[in-house]
Design a protein around this motif. Structure first.
Motif, PDB file in Angstrom:
ATOM      1  N   GLU A 160     -21.473 -28.724  23.831  1.00 58.44           N
ATOM      2  CA  GLU A 160     -22.362 -27.680  23.327  1.00 58.44           C
ATOM      3  C   GLU A 160     -21.853 -27.055  22.023  1.00 58.44           C
ATOM      4  O   GLU A 160     -22.596 -26.374  21.321  1.00 58.44           O
ATOM      5  N   MET A 161     -20.565 -27.273  21.711  1.00 56.80           N
ATOM      6  CA  MET A 161     -19.942 -26.800  20.469  1.00 56.80           C
ATOM      7  C   MET A 161     -20.047 -25.281  20.287  1.00 56.80           C
ATOM      8  O   MET A 161     -20.334 -24.783  19.201  1.00 56.80           O
ATOM      9  N   ILE A 162     -19.800 -24.567  21.371  1.00 58.05           N
ATOM     10  CA  ILE A 162     -19.815 -23.104  21.302  1.00 58.05           C
ATOM     11  C   ILE A 162     -18.414 -22.535  21.540  1.00 58.05           C
ATOM     12  O   ILE A 162     -18.231 -21.324  21.542  1.00 58.05           O
ATOM     13  N   TYR A 163     -17.436 -23.423  21.755  1.00 50.57           N
ATOM     14  CA  TYR A 163     -16.063 -22.986  21.966  1.00 50.57           C
ATOM     15  C   TYR A 163     -15.110 -23.768  21.070  1.00 50.57           C
ATOM     16  O   TYR A 163     -15.343 -24.929  20.763  1.00 50.57           O
ATOM     17  N   ASP A 164     -14.024 -23.115  20.686  1.00 48.11           N
ATOM     18  CA  ASP A 164     -12.949 -23.720  19.912  1.00 48.11           C
ATOM     19  C   ASP A 164     -13.445 -24.142  18.523  1.00 48.11           C
ATOM     20  O   ASP A 164     -13.889 -23.297  17.771  1.00 48.11           O
ATOM     21  N   GLY A 165     -13.365 -25.417  18.153  1.00 49.31           N
ATOM     22  CA  GLY A 165     -13.816 -25.846  16.833  1.00 49.31           C
ATOM     23  C   GLY A 165     -12.743 -25.763  15.771  1.00 49.31           C
ATOM     24  O   GLY A 165     -13.041 -25.755  14.574  1.00 49.31           O
ATOM     25  N   ARG A 166     -11.466 -25.706  16.188  1.00 48.72           N
ATOM     26  CA  ARG A 166     -10.372 -25.626  15.220  1.00 48.72           C
ATOM     27  C   ARG A 166     -10.277 -26.903  14.372  1.00 48.72           C
ATOM     28  O   ARG A 166     -10.621 -27.999  14.827  1.00 48.72           O
ATOM     29  N   LEU A 167      -9.780 -26.750  13.144  1.00 43.07           N
ATOM     30  CA  LEU A 167      -9.513 -27.887  12.275  1.00 43.07           C
ATOM     31  C   LEU A 167      -8.167 -28.485  12.670  1.00 43.07           C
ATOM     32  O   LEU A 167      -7.196 -27.771  12.906  1.00 43.07           O
ATOM     33  N   GLN A 168      -8.116 -29.822  12.762  1.00 42.62           N
ATOM     34  CA  GLN A 168      -6.905 -30.511  13.183  1.00 42.62           C
ATOM     35  C   GLN A 168      -6.716 -31.776  12.355  1.00 42.62           C
ATOM     36  O   GLN A 168      -7.611 -32.215  11.652  1.00 42.62           O
ATOM     37  N   GLY A 169      -5.525 -32.379  12.473  1.00 44.90           N
ATOM     38  CA  GLY A 169      -5.302 -33.701  11.903  1.00 44.90           C
ATOM     39  C   GLY A 169      -4.365 -33.761  10.717  1.00 44.90           C
ATOM     40  O   GLY A 169      -3.463 -34.595  10.685  1.00 44.90           O
ATOM     41  N   ALA A 170      -4.564 -32.931   9.689  1.00 40.05           N
ATOM     42  CA  ALA A 170      -3.745 -33.003   8.480  1.00 40.05           C
ATOM     43  C   ALA A 170      -2.277 -32.722   8.808  1.00 40.05           C
ATOM     44  O   ALA A 170      -1.966 -31.894   9.661  1.00 40.05           O
ATOM     45  N   CYS A 171      -1.375 -33.411   8.113  1.00 41.03           N
ATOM     46  CA  CYS A 171       0.046 -33.367   8.491  1.00 41.03           C
ATOM     47  C   CYS A 171       0.655 -31.978   8.365  1.00 41.03           C
ATOM     48  O   CYS A 171       1.556 -31.618   9.118  1.00 41.03           O
ATOM     49  N   TRP A 172       0.176 -31.163   7.426  1.00 38.66           N
ATOM     50  CA  TRP A 172       0.799 -29.838   7.241  1.00 38.66           C
ATOM     51  C   TRP A 172       0.483 -28.890   8.403  1.00 38.66           C
ATOM     52  O   TRP A 172       1.130 -27.868   8.561  1.00 38.66           O
ATOM     53  N   MET A 173      -0.502 -29.254   9.242  1.00 38.02           N
ATOM     54  CA  MET A 173      -0.861 -28.392  10.363  1.00 38.02           C
ATOM     55  C   MET A 173       0.189 -28.420  11.472  1.00 38.02           C
ATOM     56  O   MET A 173       0.272 -27.494  12.274  1.00 38.02           O
ATOM     57  N   SER A 174       0.967 -29.515  11.544  1.00 37.31           N
ATOM     58  CA  SER A 174       2.010 -29.621  12.571  1.00 37.31           C
ATOM     59  C   SER A 174       3.393 -29.688  11.941  1.00 37.31           C
ATOM     60  O   SER A 174       4.358 -30.056  12.593  1.00 37.31           O
ATOM     61  N   MET A 175       3.487 -29.290  10.691  1.00 36.56           N
ATOM     62  CA  MET A 175       4.733 -29.370   9.942  1.00 36.56           C
ATOM     63  C   MET A 175       5.563 -28.105  10.167  1.00 36.56           C
ATOM     64  O   MET A 175       5.029 -27.010  10.334  1.00 36.56           O
TER      65      MET A 175
END
Length: 460
Positions: free
Chosen positions: A230-245
C-alpha cells in the motif's frame, strides 16, 4: 564458556547467560526465543552490519567461475552465481570485512534468478572452497555471507568498469514474505519515482569520491523501499554506499572536487510527531526531570542521561504494544521497553555497556527505576502520546523520506548533487546555508509546522 540457568529467577543474568526454555522440547528443537537471544549476541545478526542484494551484472571478459572449484549446471545457476560474486565483491570493496551480505535463501531473492536449491548449492560450494564465511539464518533473521580475504583476492581482477547495475526500478515494497517487489512505473510516479530518476542520473554525472577514491555508478545507485504494498509506511531511501558507511569515511567525501558538510535533522522521529500535532518543540527532547543533574567533574552524567532518554524515546515510538479499547496497555509497553532496552541489534556495544552500568547505579544509589523514568518521559511528552506503543517508526520514516525527496527535488532542478543518509544530508560546503534554508522549509511543508532551522537542524 556459556553458562545456563533455570528461568525461575533472572535477577542475576549476565550477558553470557542463556535462558533455558521452561517447556520440555523434543530432541533437536530450539525455541524461537532461545534462537533470537543467541542471534542478538552475534555481530552477524546486527542489521547495521548487513547490506542487501543489488541487481548487479557482469560485463567483463574474464570468467567468474573458478575451474575445478566451482561447478555450475545451467544458465540460471550461472546468473545467480555471478550476481552473488559481484555483490560480495561490492560489499568487501566498499566496507572490507566490516559489513556482510544479507540473503534470503528460504524465501528467494528479488535480484537472484535462482531459487532456494540453486542459492544453497552456490553458497555451499563457495564456503567449502574457503572463499566466503557463512552465518546461517534462523527464524526472523536472514543468512549472512561475506568474502574471506583470500576470496576477495581471488576476484581481484573485477573492476568497477566491469560491473553494471539495473537501475530501471527505483521504488520497491516488501511482500508478506519479506521479499522486495518492484512497483509498477505508474505507481512509482505517485511516490516520487520521477524525482528519484532525475536525482539518480545527476549522481551518475557527478564526481563523488571517498578518501580520494572515485565512487562507481553501482555504489551511487539507490532505491526507495516501502514496508507494504500500500506504500503508506516507511519508504526510506536505501542502497547507495555512503548510507552504510562509517561516519569517519563520510567526512572524507568530496562532490565534484569540493569538500562537504553534513546536516542532520535533530531528534528526527520526535520532531516529526511534534510537528504533526502542531506543538512547540521542547528545549531538549531527550531529558527527564527525575534524573540527577551533573555539574563540574560530574557533567558526564548529563550525557549518559541524554543517551538513556533517547533510547527510551526511540523505543516508545518503535515498539508495538497491545491495544484495548483504543488505548495502549501501558504496563505491557513498559515491559516491552525493558526487554528491548539493551538489544544489541538496536544499540552500539559501548553505549550498551555504559547504559547498563548507569541503570544499575540509578537503581542502587538514587532509587530511581527504569519504570519510573519511562513514565516520566511519557508524561513529559504526553502531547505526542498517541504515537507511543503503536510502532510509529514506520509513519516517521515515511515523513522523513518525503522531506528528503523535497530537498532532493530542489537541488536536482539546479544540478547540485546532495547525498542523503536517512535523516541527514551531505552537500558541498558552498551550499551549506542554502541547504539549511531548503531543508527547514521542506520539514515545515511536510509537517505543517513553523519550526526554525536552529530547532530542527544540526550541522556536523
Amino acid at each position: 564458556m556459556t553458562k545456563t540457568t533455570t528461568p525461575q529467577n533472572d535477577n542475576n543474568l549476565t550477558s553470557d547467560t542463556v535462558v533455558l526454555p521452561q517447556k520440555k522440547q523434543k530432541l533437536g528443537q530450539r525455541s524461537f526465543k532461545h534462537e533470537k537471544r543467541l542471534a542478538c549476541q552475534d555481530w552477524w545478526y546486527n542489521n547495521n552490519n548487513a547490506i542487501s542484494i543489488l541487481p548487479l551484472t557482469y560485463k567483463g571478459n574474464d570468467s567468474l567461475v573458478i575451474p575445478g572449484v566451482i561447478k555450475g549446471r545451467s544458465k540460471k545457476w550461472l546468473e545467480t552465481y555471478e550476481s552473488l560474486i559481484l555483490n560480495l565483491h561490492h560489499v568487501y570493496r566498499v566496507h572490507s570485512d566490516s559489513r556482510c551480505l544479507s540473503i534470503l535463501i528460504q524465501k528467494g531473492e528479488q535480484f537472484l534468478v535462482g531459487g532456494r536449491k540453486i542459492i544453497e548449492n552456490i553458497v555451499f560450494q563457495l564456503e567449502m572452497s574457503g572463499l566466503i564465511e557463512v552465518k546461517k539464518g534462523c527464524k526472523g533473521y536472514s543468512t549472512k555471507i561475506r568474502f574471506t580475504s583470500s576470496g576477495y583476492k581471488s576476484f581481484s581482477f573485477i573492476s568497477v568498469d566491469c560491473v553494471d547495475i539495473d537501475n530501471s526500478q527505483m521504488v520497491f515494497y516488501k511482500d508478506p514474505k519479506g521479499r522486495r517487489i518492484a512497483a509498477s512505473e505508474e505507481v512509482a510516479k505517485t511516490v516520487g519515482g520521477d524525482t528519484l530518476r532525475q536525482y539518480q542520473n545527476g549522481l551518475y554525472d557527478s564526481d563523488i569520491r571517498v578518501d580520494g577514491n572515485p565512487i562507481s555508478d553501482a555504489d551511487k545507485t539507490l532505491f526507495r523501499l516501502f514496508h507494504t504494498k500500500e506504500m503508506i509506511y516507511d519508504g526510506r531511501l536505501q542502497g547507495a554506499c555512503w548510507m552504510s558507511m562509517q561516519s569517519s569515511l563520510r567526512d572524507t567525501i568530496t562532490i565534484n572536487g569540493s569538500p562537504t558538510c553534513e546536516v542532520d535533522i535533530r531528534s528526527t522521529q520526535s520532531t516529526i510527531f511534534y510537528g504533526l500535532v502542531g506543538a512547540d518543540l521542547p528545549e531538549d527532547i531527550y531529558s527527564c526531570e527525575i534524573l540527577p543533574k551533573g555539574r563540574g567533574d560530574n557533567s558526564y552524567i548529563n550525557e549518559i542521561n541524554r543517551s538513556l532518554c533517547k533510547r527510551i524515546m526511540l523505543l516508545l515510538l518503535s515498539i508495538e504494544a497491545p491495544i484495548y479499547g483504543g488505548a495502549v496497555d501501558v504496563d505491557a509497553l513498559i515491559s516491552k521497553i525493558k526487554q528491548s532496552f539493551l538489544d544489541k541489534d538496536r544499540i552500539k556495544e559501548e553505549e550498551m555497556v555504559s547504559l547498563k552500568e548507569w541503570r544499575r547505579h540509578l537503581e542502587k544509589d538514587y532509587k530511581i527505576t527504569l519504570d519510573e523514568i519511562i513514565l516520566s518521559m511519557m508524561e513529559s511528552h504526553k502531547v505526542i502520546s498517541k504515537y507511543f506503543g503503536r510502532g510509529s517508526w514506520k509513519n516517521a520514516n515515511l515523513h522523513e523520506s518525503n522531506i528528503l525527496l523535497r530537498v532532493i527535488e530542489y537541488f536536482s532542478s539546479k544540478s547540485e548533487p546532495v547525498l542523503t543518509v536517512h535523516d541527514s544530508f551531505i552537500i558541498g560546503e558552498q551550499y551549506k546555508q542554502e541547504l539549511i534554508e531548503v531543508a527547514t522549509q521542506a520539514i515545515n511543508d511536510e509537517l505543517g509546522s513553523s519550526f526554525t532551522s536552529d530547532q530542527v537542524l544540526k550541522v556536523q
